[in-house]
Design an enzyme around this catalytic site. Structure first.
Site, PDB file in Angstrom:
ATOM      1  N   TYR A  58       6.359   2.174  -3.615  1.00 25.66           N
ATOM      2  CA  TYR A  58       6.374   0.811  -3.908  1.00 25.66           C
ATOM      3  C   TYR A  58       6.938  -0.331  -3.109  1.00 25.66           C
ATOM      4  O   TYR A  58       6.362  -1.340  -2.534  1.00 25.66           O
ATOM      5  CB  TYR A  58       6.996   0.603  -5.243  1.00 25.66           C
ATOM      6  CG  TYR A  58       6.710  -0.868  -6.091  1.00 25.66           C
ATOM      7  CD1 TYR A  58       5.522  -1.200  -6.449  1.00 25.66           C
ATOM      8  CD2 TYR A  58       7.927  -1.464  -6.489  1.00 25.66           C
ATOM      9  CE1 TYR A  58       5.245  -2.483  -7.053  1.00 25.66           C
ATOM     10  CE2 TYR A  58       7.798  -2.757  -7.019  1.00 25.66           C
ATOM     11  CZ  TYR A  58       6.501  -3.264  -7.121  1.00 25.66           C
ATOM     12  OH  TYR A  58       6.415  -4.580  -7.975  1.00 25.66           O
ATOM     13  N   GLY A 104      -9.037 -10.440   3.760  1.00 23.54           N
ATOM     14  CA  GLY A 104     -10.140 -10.602   4.525  1.00 23.54           C
ATOM     15  C   GLY A 104     -11.272 -11.551   3.745  1.00 23.54           C
ATOM     16  O   GLY A 104     -12.034 -12.377   4.155  1.00 23.54           O
ATOM     17  N   ASN A 137      -8.182  -6.285   1.965  1.00 18.04           N
ATOM     18  CA  ASN A 137      -9.391  -6.582   1.696  1.00 18.04           C
ATOM     19  C   ASN A 137      -9.232  -8.109   0.982  1.00 18.04           C
ATOM     20  O   ASN A 137     -10.361  -8.855   1.248  1.00 18.04           O
ATOM     21  CB  ASN A 137     -10.105  -5.777   0.585  1.00 18.04           C
ATOM     22  CG  ASN A 137     -10.385  -4.390   1.074  1.00 18.04           C
ATOM     23  OD1 ASN A 137     -10.817  -4.343   2.255  1.00 18.04           O
ATOM     24  ND2 ASN A 137     -10.720  -3.345   0.208  1.00 18.04           N
ATOM     25  N   ASP A 179      -9.828  -6.051 -12.112  1.00 13.69           N
ATOM     26  CA  ASP A 179      -8.804  -5.102 -12.476  1.00 13.69           C
ATOM     27  C   ASP A 179      -9.599  -3.782 -12.420  1.00 13.69           C
ATOM     28  O   ASP A 179     -10.825  -3.730 -12.721  1.00 13.69           O
ATOM     29  CB  ASP A 179      -8.010  -5.345 -13.675  1.00 13.69           C
ATOM     30  CG  ASP A 179      -6.870  -5.022 -13.913  1.00 13.69           C
ATOM     31  OD1 ASP A 179      -6.832  -3.521 -13.722  1.00 13.69           O
ATOM     32  OD2 ASP A 179      -5.903  -5.662 -13.941  1.00 13.69           O
ATOM     33  N   LYS A 214     -10.114 -15.185   4.336  1.00 14.68           N
ATOM     34  CA  LYS A 214     -10.762 -15.446   5.580  1.00 14.68           C
ATOM     35  C   LYS A 214     -12.172 -15.800   5.371  1.00 14.68           C
ATOM     36  O   LYS A 214     -12.592 -17.110   6.028  1.00 14.68           O
ATOM     37  CB  LYS A 214     -10.366 -14.643   6.478  1.00 14.68           C
ATOM     38  CG  LYS A 214     -10.878 -14.806   7.999  1.00 14.68           C
ATOM     39  CD  LYS A 214     -10.222 -13.898   9.061  1.00 14.68           C
ATOM     40  CE  LYS A 214     -10.893 -14.043  10.432  1.00 14.68           C
ATOM     41  NZ  LYS A 214     -12.416 -13.650  10.583  1.00 14.68           N
TER      42      LYS A 214
END
Length: 326
Positions: free
Chosen positions: A147, A104, A101, A33, A107
């Site tokens: 949003y 990725g 991100n 966070d 993956k």
């Protein structure tokens, strides 16, 4: 072998409850966070646990996690109007770059990823209740567009990674949720009503109060998310409570609960505020065997007890100031 999960937005309302759930299930948990809207108070009781780690990091920047990861839950995002109207660029970036991100990372690690979408992808719906097949009625250039479109993009890039890169993905569309650790001044109806009641202020209803919402208690939502993550279903799924109520009637319920002798006052309806919100949870019931168990009366009593237990200075606290994001 013990499984390991990364929860982005882990110091937020939903993220902190997810951290607790996965720890209780025997997982190693990493909470990530940047604390723009999250709060370390939500997870400080977890720091003493050997299976819990906290990374202070912004997911819109490259994410590095050493070692294996079995699951990623991407819950990092401002989630209330008062947040995303103040930090619109960051809201868009976390939905786009942050999701990119996280996908990725999934993956690279061979991890299953669940992304937190929202009922706001349906906009001001022309179909009621909302099924997963409904494409929505969203104003992309309105104040809520930052949003709504961030979440719609999140779903698109998640499905692209699923179909093109064969990443194991899940998408949950979350409807209005409430419970302990919500911020009293985050701009949403339930904490706003309770905060006003605690301070002895009149309750503010926007428009004529005929617009509807369907409120799900946080424990029910977390159970639905947990089941969806472990299921084989890879298309978007609604998780929420289909018990629909007008905001005017909801304000009256809060007044009855708190016993406050204050009035309900009306203010103009904000732009693009959805008139109806009710999930069709047929898929969740049939595929996950899930349905909400906590009724609104019980959930409200639990939530009010939590807020009432906070120090009075918390009742009057203004929303935190945000850093400038270019």
């Amino acid at each position: 072998m013990q499984k390991r999960v990364l929860i982005t937005g882990g110091a937020g309302f939903l993220g902190s409850h997810l951290c607790e759930r996965f720890l209780s299930e025997g997982y190693q948990v990493i909470a990530m966070d940047n604390l723009i809207t999250g709060d370390l108070k939500n997870i400080e009781h977890l720091f003493k646990l050997k299976d819990f780690e906290f990374y202070h990091h912004d997911v819109t920047k490259y994410i590095h996690i050493s070692g294996k990861l079995d699951y990623i839950l991407h819950f990092a995002s401002p989630a209330s109007p008062i947040d995303y109207l103040k930090i619109p660029i960051q809201t868009l970036k976390v939905g786009a770059m942050g999701t990119h991100n996280c996908l990725g990372l999934a993956k690279a690690k061979g991890a299953r990823i669940l992304v937190a979408s929202t009922s706001e992808v349906y906009g001001d719906p022309l179909v009621h209740p909302q099924t997963e097949e409904y494409w929505g009625n969203v104003n992309p250039v309105g104040p809520r567009g930052v949003y709504d479109e961030a979440k719609r993009y999140m779903e698109s890039i998640t499905m692209a990674y699923h179909t093109f890169h064969r990443v194991d993905t899940r998408i949950v569309r979350i409807f209005n949720t409430y419970g302990p650790r919500m911020r009293l001044n985050d701009g949403r109806a339930l904490p706003a009503f309770i905060g006003q009641a605690l301070r002895g202020e009149d309750l503010t209803v926007f428009g004529d109060g005929s617009q509807t919402r369907s409120f799900c208690y946080v424990d029910d939502l977390i159970e639905g998310i947990y089941r969806l993550l472990l299921s084989d279903y890879d298309l978007p799924m609604n998780i929420g409570n289909p018990s629909e109520i007008s905001l005017l009637d909801f304000a009256r319920e809060v007044l009855q609960l708190t016993g406050n002798d204050v009035k309900i006052v009306f203010k103009p309806l904000p732009a693009d505020d959805p008139k109806q919100r009710q999930p069709d949870i047929t898929k969740a019931m049939n595929i996950l065997g899930w349905q909400p168990m906590v009724g609104r009366k019980e959930g409200l009593e639990r939530t009010y007890a939590y807020f009432k237990s906070l120090p009075p200075e918390e009742w009057a606290k203004e929303p935190k100031e945000f850093v400038s994001v270019k």
